[in-house]
Design an enzyme around this catalytic site. Structure first.
Site, PDB file in Angstrom:
ATOM      1  N   CYS A 117      25.714 -11.174  15.606  1.00  0.00           N
ATOM      2  CA  CYS A 117      26.184 -12.497  15.782  1.00  0.00           C
ATOM      3  C   CYS A 117      27.900 -12.066  16.236  1.00  0.00           C
ATOM      4  CB  CYS A 117      26.344 -13.411  14.733  1.00  0.00           C
ATOM      5  SG  CYS A 117      26.017 -12.695  13.149  1.00  0.00           S
ATOM      6  N   ARG A 175      20.990  -1.046   8.617  1.00  0.00           N
ATOM      7  CA  ARG A 175      21.534  -1.477   7.365  1.00  0.00           C
ATOM      8  C   ARG A 175      21.116  -0.336   6.482  1.00  0.00           C
ATOM      9  NH1 ARG A 175      20.127  -7.547   7.243  1.00  0.00           N
ATOM     10  NH2 ARG A 175      21.395  -7.935   9.191  1.00  0.00           N
ATOM     11  N   ASP A 193      17.180 -12.050  18.224  1.00  0.00           N
ATOM     12  CA  ASP A 193      18.398 -12.842  17.725  1.00  0.00           C
ATOM     13  C   ASP A 193      19.094 -13.908  18.925  1.00  0.00           C
ATOM     14  OD1 ASP A 193      19.977 -13.313  15.535  1.00  0.00           O
ATOM     15  OD2 ASP A 193      20.908 -11.330  15.714  1.00  0.00           O
ATOM     16  N   LYS A 228      20.706 -22.341   5.432  1.00  0.00           N
ATOM     17  CA  LYS A 228      19.605 -22.016   6.572  1.00  0.00           C
ATOM     18  C   LYS A 228      18.329 -22.500   6.184  1.00  0.00           C
ATOM     19  CE  LYS A 228      18.849 -17.549   3.842  1.00  0.00           C
ATOM     20  NZ  LYS A 228      18.482 -16.182   3.876  1.00  0.00           N
ATOM     21  N   HIS A 248      22.507 -19.702  14.266  1.00  0.00           N
ATOM     22  CA  HIS A 248      21.842 -18.444  14.273  1.00  0.00           C
ATOM     23  C   HIS A 248      20.512 -18.540  14.325  1.00  0.00           C
ATOM     24  CE1 HIS A 248      25.652 -16.131  12.798  1.00  0.00           C
ATOM     25  NE2 HIS A 248      25.960 -17.452  12.606  1.00  0.00           N
ATOM     26  N   HIS A 286      22.090 -16.983  19.353  1.00  0.00           N
ATOM     27  CA  HIS A 286      23.290 -17.793  18.896  1.00  0.00           C
ATOM     28  C   HIS A 286      23.605 -18.823  19.930  1.00  0.00           C
ATOM     29  CE1 HIS A 286      23.459 -13.892  16.680  1.00  0.00           C
ATOM     30  NE2 HIS A 286      23.592 -14.706  15.713  1.00  0.00           N
ATOM     31  N   GLN A 316      16.433  -7.228  15.780  1.00  0.00           N
ATOM     32  CA  GLN A 316      16.203  -8.678  15.830  1.00  0.00           C
ATOM     33  C   GLN A 316      16.091  -9.516  17.076  1.00  0.00           C
ATOM     34  OE1 GLN A 316      20.005  -9.017  13.369  1.00  0.00           O
ATOM     35  NE2 GLN A 316      18.706  -9.947  11.802  1.00  0.00           N
TER      36      GLN A 316
END
Length: 648
Positions: free
Chosen positions: A337, A366, A386, A472, A518, A388, A384
């Site tokens: 993000c 991570r 992902d 979320k 997100h 946005h 991910q």
């Protein structure tokens, strides 16, 4: 008299000091026999707890998740008593219920416990259970509690008590056993009719590698022996479906100690499967108006300081990368993000340009503790799906609902029909866990609740489960074995736009902040593939399979015809291969079944003569002899039936 409000909204009057069990009896004797736990005004209570004020009461049976948690928490007490009796001097620490069963962490000193010791512990637990001992809660002063555990020479319980406030400390007693406990038990030990200890493992005290290592014993219990038998059968099926086992057998992925723990290596078949999943979502995203972007795997430390990720993940993640330039630091990307915020910031926008939807299959890193790594479900490097969305406040409601549509399309296409949506809100008692203004949080939380209602989702609200930057909507999916997984998430964020000073020019010619959504329907590709593997037992939808067909020639004489069939299928974009090994046709069929190839095409003298093929389907058997053209139509028909196009 006190007024008790039940879940159906009805209100009943009872004498002061009545218990949840008294309320259950007033409804029916059958309910009273089955009630094993309760909550009053949102707090766990015993079925024997005197009720002294008006309030909301919920009664739980074994069929409720909260009832199971009380059942398993009580069972951990029974196990703790059994361990104290079998291993004098054992030091108890904590013994919570978990999603399926319970565990207790213990310090055995120099003694080593293995699964060979389980039968004796189980027998002792059942002996205690049959005593039908009541679970009784009592309060204790901090001084009394400390003295009790100092006498037992138990530094773990002493440490726990030192962090508690006087007046909040309670013990639970049953039979000859006492344990520090907040409450939430079944009425008596006799309700436990079946017990099975499942595994033993090492665990650090409070999860800290610098603290003593303890022995953790996992177990599960049931109110009926039949339910234990069914659960153990389910466990055996789960072992067969373990994605680590199937991933190796189907040659999808591997791990290497030289590469590093938690860093998966995708083999050719697995990489192709990943690519098909990505292409599937990219097509839907393109229809939904998303634009693909690509960002680097690292970023300057300041980027993640600005976003807040460094404060939340920095100490527990991969450490900064130092460059030859003094004081220049980079981090492995923990999230996509912040990069997408900077893409948005690369030019000015008008309200007429919004929404902007940036999508990326971005790999992030991570540092998970080594003990928490598990196949593809918990890794240190993962990709991910992902995206946005940057939109105006007026567009938020519509954009959020469109994302829900996309998530439901993904689930429906891949066979995840059984799911619950979870609206995750902040914990109002712990504001320090979150960033952003109270006003923005309220707006974000309300937007999610509105969308969940309008889409008629089966949803629950969980307080305290929000991300640090916003609330979320998580999708909790049940797989073929009834296990729950969190798959797919949508989050509303007013905070990162403020941190990155994102703006757009409104119709009033003034600058405004966009709202950020997100979303990741898969979550992580790695974890999604693992769950899909276990859900389908490796029998993926035909459009996703690494090989859709295998051609088995009866003997070497028919290999040329097998190649002709193979070429024809490949020309029709059917993924196939030919098995020319010097093996019997029976052996080739068995191997194809083990490898879960959907269709087996057998060719011999008659097939070559008639220009046909004999077809077998995985798990079903012979489908007969057909033409290559008919087989092509069969494959395409099945794909078209299972791979629906996304309708925006």
């Amino acid at each position: 008299m006190i007024k008790i409000t039940l879940p159906d909204g009805s209100v009943k009057e009872f004498e002061n000091n009545s218990t949840p069990m008294d309320v259950a009896r007033s409804i029916s004797e059958g309910l009273a026999r089955n009630v094993i736990s309760a909550s009053f005004n949102g707090q766990k209570v015993e079925t024997t707890t005197p009720l002294t004020t008006d309030g909301d009461l919920i009664l739980y049976t074994w069929n409720d998740d909260q009832g199971k948690q009380a059942f398993w928490h009580s069972s951990s007490h029974i196990m703790a008593q059994a361990l104290e009796e079998l291993y004098p001097g054992v030091k108890l620490t904590i013994g919570p219920s978990i999603e399926n069963g319970f565990y207790y962490d213990i310090d055995l000193g120099d003694r080593v416990l293995s699964d060979k010791d389980f039968p004796a512990i189980e027998a002792k637990m059942m002996e205690i259970a049959r005593g039908k001992h009541e679970f009784k809660m009592r309060s204790a002063s901090k001084a009394e509690a400390l003295e009790f555990y100092k006498k037992q020479n138990n530094p773990f319980k002493v440490e726990l008590i030192e962090n508690l406030e006087d007046g909040t400390i309670t013990f639970c007693d049953h039979d000859t056993f006492t344990d520090l406990c907040r409450g939430g038990h079944i009425p008596n030990t006799g309700i436990v009719k079946a017990i099975k200890l499942l595994s033993v493992a090492g665990a650090y005290w409070r999860g800290d590698e610098n603290k003593p290592q303890l022995t953790r014993i996992y177990g599960i219990s049931f109110p009926k022996q039949k339910e234990l038998k069914e659960y153990l059968e389910l466990l055996e099926e789960a072992k067969k479906r373990d994605h680590r086992k199937l991933g190796k057998e189907l040659e999808l992925f591997t791990f290497s100690s030289k590469v590093g723990q938690g860093l998966p290596l995708w083999l050719p078949k697995g990489a192709a499967l990943r690519a098909r999943l990505e292409e599937f979502l990219k097509k839907a995203q393109q229809k939904a108006g998303y634009e693909q972007v690509v960002t680097p795997h690292i970023g300057q430390k300041e980027l993640y300081v600005t976003s807040g990720h460094y404060a939340k993940y920095g100490e527990d993640s991969f450490q900064p990368i130092h460059t030859p330039k003094q004081d220049e630091e980079f981090l492995l990307k923990p999230m996509n993000c912040p990069h997408h915020c900077e893409i948005y910031n690369s030019k000015p926008w008008s309200y007429k340009d919004l929404p902007k939807r940036f999508a990326e299959f971005g790999t992030v890193y991570r540092y998970e503790q080594s003990g928490e790594l598990h196949g593809l479900t918990r890794v240190r490097g993962f990709t991910q799906d992902d995206a946005h969305i940057f939109c105006t406040p007026d567009q938020l409601d519509e954009e959020f609902k469109k994302v829900i549509d996309l998530v439901l399309y993904v689930f429906g296409t891949l066979g995840f029909e059984n799911f619950t949506a979870q609206v995750s809100l902040r914990d109002p008692e712990k504001p320090e866990k979150y960033i952003g203004s109270d006003e923005n949080w309220k707006k974000a939380e309300q937007a999610i609740l509105n969308a969940a209602k309008e889409k008629n989702l089966n949803y629950v609200v969980e307080t305290g489960e929000a991300a640090f930057y916003g609330p979320k909507l998580d999708f909790m999916v049940k797989d073929a074995l009834g296990r729950k997984w969190q798959l797919g998430t949508i989050q509303v964020d007013y905070n990162l736009p403020e941190r990155f000073e994102l703006t757009y020019k409104g119709s009033d010619d003034k600058l405004h902040r966009p709202v950020m959504i997100h979303r990741a329907p898969f979550g992580s590709i790695e974890r999604f593939v693992a769950i899909l593997l276990e859900h389908t037992a490796g029998n993926f939808p035909l459009w996703l399979m690494p090989e859709q067909a295998i051609i088995l020639s009866i003997s070497e004489k028919y290999e040329k015809y097998a190649e002709k069939v193979l070429n024809s299928l490949e020309n029709n974009e059917i993924r196939a291969l030919a098995d020319h090994r010097n093996e019997t046709i029976g052996k080739k069929i068995r191997d194809a079944e083990v490898n879960k190839v959907p269709y087996m095409i057998i060719v011999g003298e008659q097939e070559e003569k008639d220009n046909t093929i004999s077809v077998r389907k995985h798990g079903e058997g012979d489908l007969g002899t057909i033409s290559i053209e008919d087989f092509t139509n069969l494959i395409n028909s099945e794909i078209n039936r299972t791979l629906k196009k996304f309708e925006n």
